[in-house]
Write a protein that holds these residues in place. Structure first.
Motif, mmCIF file in Angstrom:
data_model
loop_
_atom_site.group_PDB
_atom_site.id
_atom_site.type_symbol
_atom_site.label_atom_id
_atom_site.label_comp_id
_atom_site.label_asym_id
_atom_site.label_seq_id
_atom_site.Cartn_x
_atom_site.Cartn_y
_atom_site.Cartn_z
ATOM 1 N N VAL A 18 0.803 -1.207 0.000
ATOM 2 C CA VAL A 18 0.000 0.000 0.000
ATOM 3 C C VAL A 18 0.842 1.267 0.000
ATOM 4 O O VAL A 18 0.311 2.352 -0.136
ATOM 5 C CB VAL A 18 -0.940 0.031 1.222
ATOM 6 N N ALA A 19 2.121 1.151 0.170
ATOM 7 C CA ALA A 19 2.966 2.333 0.185
ATOM 8 C C ALA A 19 3.374 2.722 -1.226
ATOM 9 O O ALA A 19 3.541 1.874 -2.094
ATOM 10 C CB ALA A 19 4.215 2.075 1.017
ATOM 11 N N VAL A 20 3.528 4.013 -1.463
ATOM 12 C CA VAL A 20 3.975 4.467 -2.773
ATOM 13 C C VAL A 20 5.410 4.023 -3.002
ATOM 14 O O VAL A 20 5.789 3.590 -4.079
ATOM 15 C CB VAL A 20 3.869 6.003 -2.874
ATOM 16 N N GLY A 26 12.935 -5.477 -0.132
ATOM 17 C CA GLY A 26 13.881 -6.382 -0.768
ATOM 18 C C GLY A 26 14.417 -5.787 -2.044
ATOM 19 O O GLY A 26 14.073 -4.685 -2.440
ATOM 20 N N LYS A 27 15.268 -6.546 -2.714
ATOM 21 C CA LYS A 27 15.941 -6.025 -3.903
ATOM 22 C C LYS A 27 15.171 -6.296 -5.180
ATOM 23 O O LYS A 27 15.549 -5.815 -6.243
ATOM 24 C CB LYS A 27 17.344 -6.633 -3.998
ATOM 25 N N GLU A 28 14.126 -7.071 -5.118
ATOM 26 C CA GLU A 28 13.376 -7.376 -6.327
ATOM 27 C C GLU A 28 12.737 -6.127 -6.901
ATOM 28 O O GLU A 28 12.273 -5.239 -6.182
ATOM 29 C CB GLU A 28 12.273 -8.402 -6.023
ATOM 30 N N LYS A 29 12.701 -6.056 -8.222
ATOM 31 C CA LYS A 29 12.053 -4.933 -8.882
ATOM 32 C C LYS A 29 10.541 -5.021 -8.677
ATOM 33 O O LYS A 29 9.926 -6.061 -8.901
ATOM 34 C CB LYS A 29 12.373 -4.952 -10.373
ATOM 35 N N VAL A 30 9.952 -3.908 -8.230
ATOM 36 C CA VAL A 30 8.509 -3.820 -8.035
ATOM 37 C C VAL A 30 8.064 -2.431 -8.457
ATOM 38 O O VAL A 30 8.676 -1.438 -8.070
ATOM 39 C CB VAL A 30 8.108 -4.044 -6.562
ATOM 40 N N VAL A 31 7.015 -2.366 -9.269
ATOM 41 C CA VAL A 31 6.436 -1.056 -9.586
ATOM 42 C C VAL A 31 5.061 -1.002 -8.940
ATOM 43 O O VAL A 31 4.319 -1.998 -8.921
ATOM 44 C CB VAL A 31 6.337 -0.810 -11.099
ATOM 45 N N THR A 32 4.743 0.137 -8.381
ATOM 46 C CA THR A 32 3.468 0.278 -7.695
ATOM 47 C C THR A 32 2.866 1.636 -7.998
ATOM 48 O O THR A 32 3.578 2.612 -8.259
ATOM 49 C CB THR A 32 3.643 0.112 -6.173
ATOM 50 N N ARG A 33 1.557 1.678 -7.960
ATOM 51 C CA ARG A 33 0.854 2.952 -8.155
ATOM 52 C C ARG A 33 -0.376 2.959 -7.270
ATOM 53 O O ARG A 33 -1.115 1.977 -7.201
ATOM 54 C CB ARG A 33 0.454 3.137 -9.619
ATOM 55 N N THR A 34 -0.578 4.060 -6.581
ATOM 56 C CA THR A 34 -1.756 4.253 -5.739
ATOM 57 C C THR A 34 -2.503 5.472 -6.239
ATOM 58 O O THR A 34 -1.911 6.523 -6.481
ATOM 59 C CB THR A 34 -1.360 4.447 -4.266
ATOM 60 N N ASP A 35 -3.801 5.327 -6.418
ATOM 61 C CA ASP A 35 -4.606 6.424 -6.955
ATOM 62 C C ASP A 35 -6.002 6.323 -6.365
ATOM 63 O O ASP A 35 -6.349 5.328 -5.710
ATOM 64 C CB ASP A 35 -4.658 6.329 -8.486
ATOM 65 N N VAL A 41 -9.473 4.173 -2.459
ATOM 66 C CA VAL A 41 -8.047 4.163 -2.789
ATOM 67 C C VAL A 41 -7.704 2.850 -3.477
ATOM 68 O O VAL A 41 -8.013 1.773 -2.958
ATOM 69 C CB VAL A 41 -7.181 4.345 -1.532
ATOM 70 N N ILE A 42 -7.081 2.949 -4.638
ATOM 71 C CA ILE A 42 -6.695 1.780 -5.422
ATOM 72 C C ILE A 42 -5.175 1.663 -5.419
ATOM 73 O O ILE A 42 -4.466 2.649 -5.617
ATOM 74 C CB ILE A 42 -7.159 1.914 -6.883
ATOM 75 N N THR A 43 -4.671 0.459 -5.198
ATOM 76 C CA THR A 43 -3.230 0.215 -5.281
ATOM 77 C C THR A 43 -2.975 -1.024 -6.130
ATOM 78 O O THR A 43 -3.613 -2.056 -5.936
ATOM 79 C CB THR A 43 -2.613 0.002 -3.885
ATOM 80 N N LEU A 55 1.558 0.180 -15.556
ATOM 81 C CA LEU A 55 0.342 0.309 -14.758
ATOM 82 C C LEU A 55 -0.634 1.346 -15.315
ATOM 83 O O LEU A 55 -1.735 1.514 -14.784
ATOM 84 C CB LEU A 55 0.695 0.666 -13.315
ATOM 85 N N LYS A 56 -0.254 2.022 -16.380
ATOM 86 C CA LYS A 56 -1.123 3.059 -16.957
ATOM 87 C C LYS A 56 -2.420 2.466 -17.484
ATOM 88 O O LYS A 56 -3.517 2.944 -17.172
ATOM 89 C CB LYS A 56 -0.393 3.799 -18.069
ATOM 90 N N GLU A 57 -2.318 1.425 -18.290
ATOM 91 C CA GLU A 57 -3.512 0.842 -18.905
ATOM 92 C C GLU A 57 -4.456 0.222 -17.877
ATOM 93 O O GLU A 57 -5.683 0.355 -18.000
ATOM 94 C CB GLU A 57 -3.122 -0.187 -19.964
ATOM 95 N N PRO A 58 -3.951 -0.474 -16.834
ATOM 96 C CA PRO A 58 -4.880 -0.981 -15.813
ATOM 97 C C PRO A 58 -5.718 0.120 -15.167
ATOM 98 O O PRO A 58 -6.921 -0.061 -14.949
ATOM 99 C CB PRO A 58 -3.945 -1.647 -14.797
ATOM 100 N N PHE A 59 -5.106 1.266 -14.870
ATOM 101 C CA PHE A 59 -5.878 2.356 -14.267
ATOM 102 C C PHE A 59 -6.833 2.988 -15.276
ATOM 103 O O PHE A 59 -7.938 3.414 -14.917
ATOM 104 C CB PHE A 59 -4.942 3.401 -13.655
#
Length: 360
Positions: A18-20, A26-35, A41-43, A55-59
């Motif tokens: 839930v954090a921006v 950890g070191k794994e690549k993760v992209v997140t978006r909260t809007d 609130v969507i994350t 994540l643009k198209e999902p939103f």
């Protein structure tokens, strides 16, 4: 979308989803978006990805579907169907037609415990915020209830049209729309090659894969006696956690939107289509786990209205459904299939709740 605000208390997973910023996850690549969308609130967090643009198209898809399915927007296709009730069929998009069709299927399967024509009662009760509300007069409830009948919705597959047979009828997809949208967002992410992700539509949780190839995601269940006070995970008391992958998890409860009437009774937003009043089924909270979000969304409402015994009968007769029920007398009843995936926080709640796993 003003609807039931079903909430899973939070996605624990190191409390990073839930954090921006995902620093510390950890070191794994993760992209997140909260809007903010769907009136909540969507994350979305996608693992093994480095381009936030994914994540643009999902939103975009979330907002597209909200514009079509929101019964409270005058420009939505659902509102156009309602405005033409008793007059003429309305041709709608494939999205809206399919969402209505799925809603009707669950209206039929649950014998009307879930009914997409609940709109007149929702509009009458107007239970939108904790502590705000007035009990309608009985004649008004009876009048609104007379328009609730999913059997009077006519679909034309060839024309992609929806027709409400009687003036005054209203479709409200509030108890399935977020589930339908969750499934659509999952499809978008998978089409983009995402193999592991969490979609949190204000509590409707959709999981793609797991935290890793070996580890499932961990989702916490909110204590209905001590729910989120201001939307912060740190303020939530949790009953326990679900360790799941590739599933959808949806919770319905009587503690999200309600008011206390002059008789001292709690009037909540989950309405029983048959009585016209908030459901009195002996349940406080229902969490449903299935492989599709629309199913979990519709069934969490239906089971809350049905009550524990009828819900268990439904589960016994239907494949692929697991559930955790919290009763008003502080019992936690989980389906037998949850023994390896639901971990009860006995240390904090063992004196308050009793837990039992049972065959449906």
């Amino acid at each position: 979308m003003k609807r039931k605000y079903i909430k899973v208390a939070g996605l624990l997973m190191a409390l990073c989803v839930v954090a921006v910023s995902l620093a510390g996850c950890g070191k794994e690549k993760v992209v997140t978006r909260t809007d903010f969308a769907l009136d909540t609130v969507i994350t979305i967090a996608a693992y093994g990805q480095s381009d936030e643009g994914i994540l643009k198209e999902p939103f975009n898809r979330i907002r597209e579907l909200d514009n079509k399915l929101n019964a409270f927007s005058e420009d939505s296709e659902i509102s156009k169907i309602n405005a033409a009730a008793g007059q003429e069929p309305v041709v709608v998009s494939e999205d809206t037609f399919n969402a209505v069709k799925e809603g009707l299927e669950y209206s039929e399967k649950t014998g009307g415990a879930f009914d997409i024509t609940i709109g007149p009662l929702v509009d009458l009760w107007k239970i939108e915020a904790p502590g705000e509300g007035v009990v309608p007069e009985q004649p008004a409830i009876d009048a609104a209830k007379a328009f609730v009948d999913y059997r009077k919705v006519v679909l034309d597959e060839a024309a992609h049209s929806v027709f409400l047979e009687e003036p005054g009828m209203k479709i409200n997809l509030g108890a399935i729309a977020k589930g339908y949208i969750g499934d659509a967002v999952k499809a978008v992410l998978q089409s983009e090659g995402v193999e592991r992700a969490i979609i949190n539509l204000g509590g409707n949780v959709v999981l793609i894969g797991g935290k890793s190839n070996r580890e499932p995601f961990t989702v916490s269940l909110e204590d209905p006696e001590d729910p989120l006070s201001n939307g912060s995970i740190s303020d939530a008391s949790t009953l326990g956690v679900l360790r799941e992958r590739d599933n959808s998890i949806v919770t319905s409860g009587d503690y999200e939107r309600y008011f206390i009437g002059p008789d001292g009774k709690r009037y909540h937003h989950i309405l029983d289509p048959k009585t016209g009043y908030p459901a009195e089924s002996g349940l406080h909270q229902v969490t449903v786990i299935t492989d599709t979000s629309a199913d979990a969304d519709a069934l969490s409402t239906a089971f809350f209205v049905m009550g524990l015994d009828q819900a268990m009968t439904y589960i016994r007769e239907t494949e692929g459904i697991e559930a955790v029920f919290v009763t008003t007398d502080n019992r936690i009843v989980a389906t037998k299939g949850m023994e390896d995936t639901f971990v009860f926080d006995e240390g904090n709640h063992g004196g308050q709740y009793t837990l039992e796993f049972t065959e449906p």
